[in-house]
Design a protein around this motif. Sequence first.
Motif, PDB file in Angstrom:
ATOM      1  N   GLU B  35      11.310   3.036  19.423  1.00 42.85           N
ATOM      2  CA  GLU B  35      11.292   2.991  18.105  1.00 42.85           C
ATOM      3  C   GLU B  35      10.744   4.044  17.368  1.00 42.85           C
ATOM      4  O   GLU B  35       9.273   4.062  17.236  1.00 42.85           O
ATOM      5  CB  GLU B  35      11.855   1.729  17.086  1.00 42.85           C
ATOM      6  N   PHE B  36      11.204   4.859  16.909  1.00 47.61           N
ATOM      7  CA  PHE B  36      10.399   5.282  15.311  1.00 47.61           C
ATOM      8  C   PHE B  36      10.531   4.244  14.073  1.00 47.61           C
ATOM      9  O   PHE B  36      12.022   4.698  13.345  1.00 47.61           O
ATOM     10  CB  PHE B  36      10.939   7.096  14.987  1.00 47.61           C
ATOM     11  N   ILE B  37       9.811   4.345  13.320  1.00 53.61           N
ATOM     12  CA  ILE B  37       9.683   3.097  11.835  1.00 53.61           C
ATOM     13  C   ILE B  37       8.930   3.870  11.083  1.00 53.61           C
ATOM     14  O   ILE B  37       7.445   4.469  11.442  1.00 53.61           O
ATOM     15  CB  ILE B  37       9.382   1.806  12.451  1.00 53.61           C
ATOM     16  N   VAL B  38       9.053   4.384  10.053  1.00 50.34           N
ATOM     17  CA  VAL B  38       8.876   4.965   8.687  1.00 50.34           C
ATOM     18  C   VAL B  38       8.519   3.859   8.243  1.00 50.34           C
ATOM     19  O   VAL B  38       9.365   2.554   7.861  1.00 50.34           O
ATOM     20  CB  VAL B  38       9.024   6.225   8.076  1.00 50.34           C
ATOM     21  N   LEU B  39       6.540   3.501   7.274  1.00 45.46           N
ATOM     22  CA  LEU B  39       6.098   2.840   6.220  1.00 45.46           C
ATOM     23  C   LEU B  39       6.549   3.728   5.234  1.00 45.46           C
ATOM     24  O   LEU B  39       5.788   4.660   5.284  1.00 45.46           O
ATOM     25  CB  LEU B  39       5.241   2.192   7.025  1.00 45.46           C
ATOM     26  N   LEU B  40       7.499   3.073   4.320  1.00 45.42           N
ATOM     27  CA  LEU B  40       7.200   4.143   3.220  1.00 45.42           C
ATOM     28  C   LEU B  40       7.302   3.368   1.551  1.00 45.42           C
ATOM     29  O   LEU B  40       7.519   2.451   1.271  1.00 45.42           O
ATOM     30  CB  LEU B  40       8.962   4.459   3.123  1.00 45.42           C
ATOM     31  N   GLY B  41       6.453   3.612   1.138  1.00 46.39           N
ATOM     32  CA  GLY B  41       6.734   3.379  -0.284  1.00 46.39           C
ATOM     33  C   GLY B  41       5.361   4.269  -1.781  1.00 46.39           C
ATOM     34  O   GLY B  41       4.830   4.918  -0.992  1.00 46.39           O
ATOM     35  N   PRO B  42       5.409   3.414  -2.141  1.00 42.67           N
ATOM     36  CA  PRO B  42       5.168   4.330  -3.864  1.00 42.67           C
ATOM     37  C   PRO B  42       2.813   4.248  -3.264  1.00 42.67           C
ATOM     38  O   PRO B  42       2.133   3.134  -2.285  1.00 42.67           O
ATOM     39  CB  PRO B  42       4.850   3.565  -5.170  1.00 42.67           C
ATOM     40  N   SER B  43       2.020   4.987  -3.334  1.00 44.92           N
ATOM     41  CA  SER B  43       0.866   4.810  -3.147  1.00 44.92           C
ATOM     42  C   SER B  43       0.000   2.774  -3.938  1.00 44.92           C
ATOM     43  O   SER B  43       0.645   2.387  -4.956  1.00 44.92           O
ATOM     44  CB  SER B  43      -0.132   5.671  -3.739  1.00 44.92           C
ATOM     45  N   GLY B  44      -0.413   2.583  -2.471  1.00 42.12           N
ATOM     46  CA  GLY B  44      -0.985   0.371  -3.307  1.00 42.12           C
ATOM     47  C   GLY B  44      -0.237  -0.540  -2.891  1.00 42.12           C
ATOM     48  O   GLY B  44      -0.016  -0.946  -3.618  1.00 42.12           O
ATOM     49  N   CYS B  45       1.439   0.599  -2.389  1.00 43.66           N
ATOM     50  CA  CYS B  45       2.240  -0.484  -1.994  1.00 43.66           C
ATOM     51  C   CYS B  45       1.832  -1.498  -0.178  1.00 43.66           C
ATOM     52  O   CYS B  45       3.095  -2.858  -0.158  1.00 43.66           O
ATOM     53  CB  CYS B  45       3.616  -0.273  -1.291  1.00 43.66           C
ATOM     54  N   GLY B  46       0.568  -0.804   0.004  1.00 45.17           N
ATOM     55  CA  GLY B  46       0.093  -1.608   1.458  1.00 45.17           C
ATOM     56  C   GLY B  46       0.641  -1.150   2.584  1.00 45.17           C
ATOM     57  O   GLY B  46       0.465  -1.588   3.977  1.00 45.17           O
ATOM     58  N   LYS B  47       1.022  -0.066   2.309  1.00 45.96           N
ATOM     59  CA  LYS B  47       1.624   0.241   4.122  1.00 45.96           C
ATOM     60  C   LYS B  47       0.381   1.254   4.786  1.00 45.96           C
ATOM     61  O   LYS B  47       0.733   0.930   6.117  1.00 45.96           O
ATOM     62  CB  LYS B  47       2.357   1.865   3.831  1.00 45.96           C
ATOM     63  N   SER B  48      -0.489   1.279   4.634  1.00 46.92           N
ATOM     64  CA  SER B  48      -1.875   3.010   4.861  1.00 46.92           C
ATOM     65  C   SER B  48      -2.233   0.466   5.500  1.00 46.92           C
ATOM     66  O   SER B  48      -2.840   0.757   6.721  1.00 46.92           O
ATOM     67  CB  SER B  48      -2.568   3.046   4.061  1.00 46.92           C
ATOM     68  N   THR B  49      -2.637   0.138   4.435  1.00 49.11           N
ATOM     69  CA  THR B  49      -2.717  -1.090   5.276  1.00 49.11           C
ATOM     70  C   THR B  49      -2.250  -2.254   5.911  1.00 49.11           C
ATOM     71  O   THR B  49      -3.264  -1.947   7.573  1.00 49.11           O
ATOM     72  CB  THR B  49      -3.410  -2.287   3.968  1.00 49.11           C
ATOM     73  N   LEU B  50      -1.065  -2.162   6.194  1.00 50.56           N
ATOM     74  CA  LEU B  50      -0.594  -2.516   7.412  1.00 50.56           C
ATOM     75  C   LEU B  50      -0.324  -1.780   8.826  1.00 50.56           C
ATOM     76  O   LEU B  50      -1.056  -1.975   9.754  1.00 50.56           O
ATOM     77  CB  LEU B  50       0.787  -2.727   7.124  1.00 50.56           C
ATOM     78  N   LEU B  51      -0.825  -0.555   8.355  1.00 49.26           N
ATOM     79  CA  LEU B  51      -1.378  -0.463  10.063  1.00 49.26           C
ATOM     80  C   LEU B  51      -2.652   0.184  10.124  1.00 49.26           C
ATOM     81  O   LEU B  51      -2.694  -0.214  11.004  1.00 49.26           O
ATOM     82  CB  LEU B  51      -0.725   1.805   9.540  1.00 49.26           C
ATOM     83  N   ASN B  52      -3.374   0.217   9.000  1.00 46.38           N
ATOM     84  CA  ASN B  52      -4.825  -0.098  10.143  1.00 46.38           C
ATOM     85  C   ASN B  52      -4.440  -1.282  10.120  1.00 46.38           C
ATOM     86  O   ASN B  52      -6.248  -1.841  11.763  1.00 46.38           O
ATOM     87  CB  ASN B  52      -5.568  -0.164   8.522  1.00 46.38           C
ATOM     88  N   CYS B  53      -3.956  -2.327   9.971  1.00 46.61           N
ATOM     89  CA  CYS B  53      -3.539  -4.099  10.476  1.00 46.61           C
ATOM     90  C   CYS B  53      -3.653  -3.502  12.141  1.00 46.61           C
ATOM     91  O   CYS B  53      -3.914  -4.169  13.315  1.00 46.61           O
ATOM     92  CB  CYS B  53      -3.183  -4.964   9.178  1.00 46.61           C
ATOM     93  N   ILE B  54      -2.701  -2.839  12.689  1.00 48.98           N
ATOM     94  CA  ILE B  54      -1.668  -2.915  13.782  1.00 48.98           C
ATOM     95  C   ILE B  54      -2.934  -2.735  14.317  1.00 48.98           C
ATOM     96  O   ILE B  54      -2.635  -2.485  15.547  1.00 48.98           O
ATOM     97  CB  ILE B  54      -0.592  -2.000  13.497  1.00 48.98           C
ATOM     98  N   ALA B  55      -3.402  -1.095  13.721  1.00 50.29           N
ATOM     99  CA  ALA B  55      -4.790  -0.196  14.547  1.00 50.29           C
ATOM    100  C   ALA B  55      -6.008  -1.270  14.830  1.00 50.29           C
ATOM    101  O   ALA B  55      -6.520  -1.068  16.003  1.00 50.29           O
ATOM    102  CB  ALA B  55      -5.017   0.921  14.174  1.00 50.29           C
ATOM    103  N   GLY B  56      -6.005  -2.320  14.031  1.00 52.66           N
ATOM    104  CA  GLY B  56      -7.195  -3.669  14.125  1.00 52.66           C
ATOM    105  C   GLY B  56      -8.925  -2.834  13.655  1.00 52.66           C
ATOM    106  O   GLY B  56      -9.263  -3.413  14.026  1.00 52.66           O
ATOM    107  N   LEU B  57      -8.136  -1.657  13.084  1.00 59.54           N
ATOM    108  CA  LEU B  57      -9.206  -1.353  11.844  1.00 59.54           C
ATOM    109  C   LEU B  57      -9.485  -1.869  10.594  1.00 59.54           C
ATOM    110  O   LEU B  57     -10.461  -1.789  10.092  1.00 59.54           O
ATOM    111  CB  LEU B  57      -8.936   0.205  11.813  1.00 59.54           C
TER     112      LEU B  57
END
Lengths: 314, 364, 310
Positions: B35-57
């Motif tokens: 599946e191709f999932i896009v996390l979309l939202g304004p800056s500061g919504c936590g989308k990059s943070t979520l991705l970093n959590c998934i990555a283990g960073l």
Amino acid sequence: MSNPATLSTNVALDAVKTDITLDGPHGPRPKPFFTPRRIILYSILFVACLYYLFPLYVMITTSFKTMPEIRFGNIFAPPIEFTGEAWSKAWSSACTGLTCQGLSPGFWNSIKILIPSVIISTAVAAVNGYGLVNWKFKGSEIFFAVLIFGSFIPYQVMLYPLVMLTREMGIFGTIPAVIMVHTIFGMPILTLLFRNYFASLPPELFKAARVDGAGFWRIFFEVMLPMSLPIVVVALILQVTGIWNDFLFGVVFAGTQNLPMTVQLNNIVNSAQGTPEYNVNMAATMLTGLVPLIVYFVSGRLFVRGVAAGAVKG
Amino acid sequence: MIDNTKTSVSIRNLSLSFGSVQVLQEMNLDVKYGEFIVLLGPSGCGKSTLLNCIAGLLDVTGGQIYISGKNVTWEEPKDRGIGMVFQSYALYPQMTVRKNLSFGLRVAGLPREEIDKRVKRASEMLQIEPLLDRKPANLSGGQRQRVAIGRALVRDVDVFLFDEPLSNLDAKLRADLRVEIKRLHQRLENTMIYVTHDQIEAMTLADRIAIMRDGIIQQLDTPHEIYNRPVNLFVAGFIGSPAMNFIKGDLKSRTFVADGVTLPIDHYAFQPGNEALNANAILGVRPEHVLVGEAANAVPVNFESEIEIVEPMGSDTIAWARIGTQEFTFRADAELNLEPGQKIRLGFDPARASVFDAASGERI
Amino acid sequence: MTDASASERQESGTARYVRQLFTRNISAKIAATPMIVTVLVIFIGCTLWTIYYSFTNSRLLPTGTFVGLDQYTRLFGTSRWNVSVWNLIWYGVFSLSFTLVIGFLLAVLMDQKIRFESAFRTIMLYPFALSFIVTGLVWQWIMNPTLGLQGTMRNLGFDWFTFDWIARSDMVIYALLIAGLWQGTGFMMVLMLAGLRGVDEEIWKASRVDGIPTWRTYLFIVLPMMRGVLVTAVVLAGSGIVRLYDLVVALTRGGPGISSEVPAKYVYDYMFTAGNIGQGLAASTMMLLTVMIIIIPWAYLEFGGRGKKS
């Protein structure tokens, strides 16, 4: 075409057109080089430069004069009888309070202190800075804050306990003790330097390397270090001049056999018996100043960057 | 309960806080294989943070992360079977493209032939073979991002993570690489999680979009559903450009009254159970769903208005008018030659509109 | 299901804590050891040791018994210490104000789009690369009353010319000042110039359009904007002043008499030459106290305020 804005611009243009002639100011504005302001400016700078250059001039000319010429008492005059005798005496046979071997043993001692101190202190600080930016652990920021704070504590406060510590370790009065002290006291400023540099690199680089599976040392040696050449050079310049110019740690920790050049120089000039030989003194002073001066003139802009970087906090 | 072995990535009650700041709150998300999932939202919504959590960073504060059925919450990034592409490309500047691509494989201690094979395959796929011996500094932005994608590609992983990969590129390159990523996804058929703040990227690339705000997923759905049936005011306002018109008014027995203007909205598809609701409400109408002039008379809701401002965009025109006293934007054909001050008939089909509860912001 | 996963989470939570404490990022922790040891043992440990033993009557070895504030009473009853303190205050006030003012003025001059900027900078900064010993010895020679600058000028016929500060106990502190300024003002200039260049170009455009005279712009607009650099400059110059030692040793050896003694030299002499460790430690503790009085308000302003904001 019925746009009112366009219309009014056209009208205005028509009105101005009648005044436009080819006379009057045109082309680049003339910039006279010798305005009174400029003359004053350069004069002040020139006088300032005289103040900064005068001691260097005196040092060099005096070192090439003979003693009778010096006793004639004209510090401005260039040497009439140009001689390098004072230099060779300063290097190999001038007397400190104890021996008459000149500065050369001091020079070699300084080299022996300088090379390992510079390498070790820079390496430790580089690892510190990298760890502080990329591998934060609980309390790492506090340790760093105390480290920076500690750099303001006068050395005299920690001097005696350090003497006892190195004595306990059995290295007091030897070169390793001096190396250790330089590494310790160089740590705050160099760590700050490296930390700020590593913090300025994009954090994604570190993340990418972690996703690639690299660990602490691998990322340090293969990713971070190859990128930090400019800051390593700055740190080296800072440390080479700083450690070479040190007096206090040398005199306290090195022991009489290993006194660095600055201490020997001071001994030659200030504790020698008999009539002072100013030409030898100045030659010796020149010799001691030569290493940092060469570093300074060769490194040029990087030296400026080094001292400024060392000064600007993060 | 969803079987964790059947999803590619599963997020379970994930939360993350920095001190007292809650960045992610009790988040749940299931991503299917391929599946191709896009996390979309304004800056500061936590989308990059979520991705970093998934990555283990980033270490999470609570909850679990499963990748391919394995609990990876405490695993190192390298052991999670993920590849990641960053906004700033994050290419190692001192290494050639070839070294950049192979760094992870060398760290993992793969045999030489295998490394060469994978680098070759990835560089062919991304058409970066001629660049292999160059340093990143000598590449253009688009080329750098291709290399960055290649670095994820050679790892031969199940899950690709993209952290705003196209944000540093200019508009044209962005469009080109967008297509490239889509093509790559169709070819590789692996899971991709893609963070962006660009809704066009989200709409064009995603199988499903997760719209995030303040660390909470507001709506997780197909682009079509998100565009047409936003679940709340935030999603409705965030998606679409120019933004959806929000008309404040009252909902009373299937009629919407705003500033004395009565709009019959019989055709509106209410959420089950809300058909008879009377409440303070907000009516959302997309500017591109507004009909102008003669055509307006053919739809159930139409009214007369005066145009205030016109913004010609070339292909079409955005114009500002009013419904009652409230601002109302619409998109019209450029050929209509609209002018400020002009009186015009506007209309829309309530079936394509959205109605939200004014108090809760939820879709009615 | 909820119960099971909750207990599992709790159990592994402890395990995780233990793991994180010992094995996680083990290399990073090993690599941080030198810094941690330096901070704990040297900066904190040694400082506390010094403070503690400054309350003892240690002489040749730090073994003395606790005598309360005796060492401090003796310290402030010693004329050499009092002279040292006053010298440091005078030198500090003059040195700080002159380095800042001269540094700023030179930086402003250098900022006028002059030719040969790098040559001027090279000349002004080179003394900073030299050690205080070299600096002190050169100026000692220049200030030599019979054969130095004064002697030369008198030989050239300027009989009235006097430059014998190094031999006069009331003026020797200014001799130190001249040498100190020679060594340090170039660095201040570089620092300030970096600060000037760091100010937004558009400020200059705006003030030019508004017709504000250049000197006013420098004084009332640019200078306040350089607060960060100024604070750094003051802190650096200040901590350098407190450490003042090498320059005195080289230039005057504390003389004539004790008229150019400074606290750092007092500490060294009592610890390593006079064999009166307790006295040296008390003096060094006073130095620490002085620095803390300067640093703590600064640190509070710089970091305390920032901490509140974030």
